[in-house]
Enzyme design. Structure first.
Site, PDB file in Angstrom:
ATOM      1  N   SER A  56      -4.777   2.760  10.396  1.00  0.00           N
ATOM      2  CA  SER A  56      -3.565   2.400  11.022  1.00  0.00           C
ATOM      3  C   SER A  56      -3.889   0.980  11.302  1.00  0.00           C
ATOM      4  O   SER A  56      -4.736   0.608  12.249  1.00  0.00           O
ATOM      5  CB  SER A  56      -3.426   3.032  12.531  1.00  0.00           C
ATOM      6  N   SER A  68       1.543   9.810   7.374  1.00  0.00           N
ATOM      7  CA  SER A  68       1.354   9.635   5.891  1.00  0.00           C
ATOM      8  C   SER A  68       0.577   8.353   5.811  1.00  0.00           C
ATOM      9  O   SER A  68       1.415   7.291   5.567  1.00  0.00           O
ATOM     10  CB  SER A  68       2.479   9.454   5.123  1.00  0.00           C
ATOM     11  N   THR A 121      -0.818   7.829  13.796  1.00  0.00           N
ATOM     12  CA  THR A 121      -0.967   6.195  13.801  1.00  0.00           C
ATOM     13  C   THR A 121      -1.757   5.764  14.931  1.00  0.00           C
ATOM     14  O   THR A 121      -2.256   4.644  14.976  1.00  0.00           O
ATOM     15  CB  THR A 121       0.553   5.779  13.793  1.00  0.00           C
ATOM     16  N   VAL A 181       1.471  -6.765   6.839  1.00  0.00           N
ATOM     17  CA  VAL A 181       2.405  -6.661   8.045  1.00  0.00           C
ATOM     18  C   VAL A 181       2.243  -5.535   9.091  1.00  0.00           C
ATOM     19  O   VAL A 181       1.645  -4.638   8.788  1.00  0.00           O
ATOM     20  CB  VAL A 181       3.917  -6.199   7.254  1.00  0.00           C
ATOM     21  N   GLY A 199       7.174  10.364   8.489  1.00  0.00           N
ATOM     22  CA  GLY A 199       6.103  11.278   8.946  1.00  0.00           C
ATOM     23  C   GLY A 199       4.638  10.649   8.783  1.00  0.00           C
ATOM     24  O   GLY A 199       4.527   9.542   8.409  1.00  0.00           O
ATOM     25  N   SER A 214       0.832  -1.251  -0.027  1.00  0.00           N
ATOM     26  CA  SER A 214      -0.272  -0.064   0.033  1.00  0.00           C
ATOM     27  C   SER A 214       1.002   1.075  -0.156  1.00  0.00           C
ATOM     28  O   SER A 214       0.469   2.171  -0.688  1.00  0.00           O
ATOM     29  CB  SER A 214      -0.946  -0.011   1.250  1.00  0.00           C
ATOM     30  N   LYS A 224       6.761   4.621  17.007  1.00  0.00           N
ATOM     31  CA  LYS A 224       5.372   5.125  17.296  1.00  0.00           C
ATOM     32  C   LYS A 224       4.396   3.867  17.102  1.00  0.00           C
ATOM     33  O   LYS A 224       3.257   4.026  17.488  1.00  0.00           O
ATOM     34  CB  LYS A 224       5.201   6.149  16.428  1.00  0.00           C
ATOM     35  N   LYS A 247       9.373   1.420   8.441  1.00  0.00           N
ATOM     36  CA  LYS A 247       9.387   1.943   9.722  1.00  0.00           C
ATOM     37  C   LYS A 247       9.617   0.492  10.730  1.00  0.00           C
ATOM     38  O   LYS A 247       8.617   0.196  11.063  1.00  0.00           O
ATOM     39  CB  LYS A 247       8.175   2.882  10.299  1.00  0.00           C
TER      40      LYS A 247
END
Length: 344
Positions: free
Chosen positions: A258, A142, A252, A283, A140, A14, A195, A109
């Site tokens: 999220s 997004s 998030t 994931v 960031g 994605s 985060k 991330k």
């Protein structure tokens, strides 16, 4: 307007697809690499990524391919958006085809399991002939679903080499996708990874019906944990007060998009972790990041109570409600004392 250059995006999840869309809107020819021939056909013939972003129609500037060589040939930049668990493998496949002068940007991330390395360190390992100071990190607040819908989004690109960061900035920036630069690679990577742990906790708290007061406290104390560990690892504390820190944390922990928040809300139903991950179908980086951060906290002698409680829920069978009660019942302390950064 005709295309003005080529970029490669690896892989077609994605977020990778959303980045490809931004680049295509900026008049780049985009080679979107995937391991799946079926997915490549879907993208190239139907102009949709049915598995990850089924409602978005993709630009004709995006062409999917299963050939790494084809993807990287002539690319001025390659955006690596593989899961953290696959980063080393994907980087290793890149090595033979990465052309001199191609900019390397990653947008993943997490930490590598086992080595606990950041993604830029994994890339540097697998690309020994590439200048590690030119590896750029994109992070960031997004969500892919909003980016591909061209909703206003602001992100950050970080590299030790300012020229490399500015090159990535020029490739990405447009009227809906604003891009800042930052020299703090460690801080941007650590903030983006950690985060996800707090987002799992936020989903857990919401799933248990604990309300906004509890979630506000969770985000605030979570930011303190992120800052403590990040600073111990060499990050600059101000980084956690801007996009890659509090910005990414808020989006998030509060959005229906999220996947980490959704996974946490499923955990609140007392579902086994394997079943939660199976239901997600994507994931959930926060799970492995919790393992990594738990180990890193011990190595750096950092107190991370939220991470510790989530580790017990995820991997030690602790009841979610008991974990939250233990967090709220911790020994009393002064707020600023608990938020204090590691001493040098």
């Amino acid at each position: 307007m005709p295309v003005v250059g080529k970029a490669a995006v690896l892989v077609a999840g994605s977020w990778g697809t959303a980045i490809a869309s931004v680049l295509a809107d900026n008049h780049r020819e985009v080679a979107l690499w995937t391991r799946s021939e079926a997915q490549a056909r879907d993208i190239n013939t139907r102009r949709h990524n049915s598995k990850y972003l089924p409602d978005a129609e993709l630009s004709p500037n995006i062409q999917a391919t299963v050939s790494m060589q084809e993807a990287l040939k002539g690319a001025e930049a390659v955006f690596v958006v593989a899961p953290s668990s696959a980063m080393r493998e994907v980087a290793g496949q890149m090595r033979a085809y990465l052309e001199q002068g191609t900019l390397v940007v990653h947008a993943t991330k997490g930490f590598e399991s086992g080595s606990l390395k950041r993604m830029s360190e994994v890339l540097a390992d697998e690309l020994p002939d590439y200048d590690p100071e030119r590896i750029v990190v994109l992070s960031g607040p997004s969500h892919a679903e909003e980016v591909i819908g061209r909703k206003p989004t602001t992100v950050v690109v970080a590299a030790k080499c300012l020229k490399a960061a500015e090159q990535a900035q020029d490739l990405l920036i447009n009227h809906y996708f604003r891009v800042y630069t930052n020299p703090d690679v460690v801080g941007v990577e650590v903030g983006g990874a950690l985060k996800n742990i707090i987002a799992l906790g936020a989903g857990l708290s919401d799933g248990l019906g604990f309300g906004d007061n509890a979630k506000a406290a969770l985000l605030t104390r979570g930011l303190a944990e992120i800052t403590r560990l990040g600073t111990a690892m060499g990050a600059h504390p101000p980084t956690f007060a801007v996009l890659a820190g509090i910005g990414d944390l808020v989006v998030t922990c509060t959005s229906r998009h999220s996947r980490n928040w959704r996974a946490g809300s499923l955990l609140a139903q007392r579902l086994p972790l394997d079943e939660v991950l199976s239901r997600m179908g994507m994931v959930v980086e926060g799970v492995k990041t919790t393992q990594a951060a738990y180990t890193l906290a011990a190595q750096y002698e950092i107190t991370m109570p939220i991470t510790s409680q989530l580790h017990q829920v995820l991997f030690e069978g602790k009841d979610p409600e008991a974990a939250v009660e233990d967090l709220m019942g911790r020994v009393r302390t002064h707020e600023l004392e608990e938020a204090a950064l590691p001493r040098s």
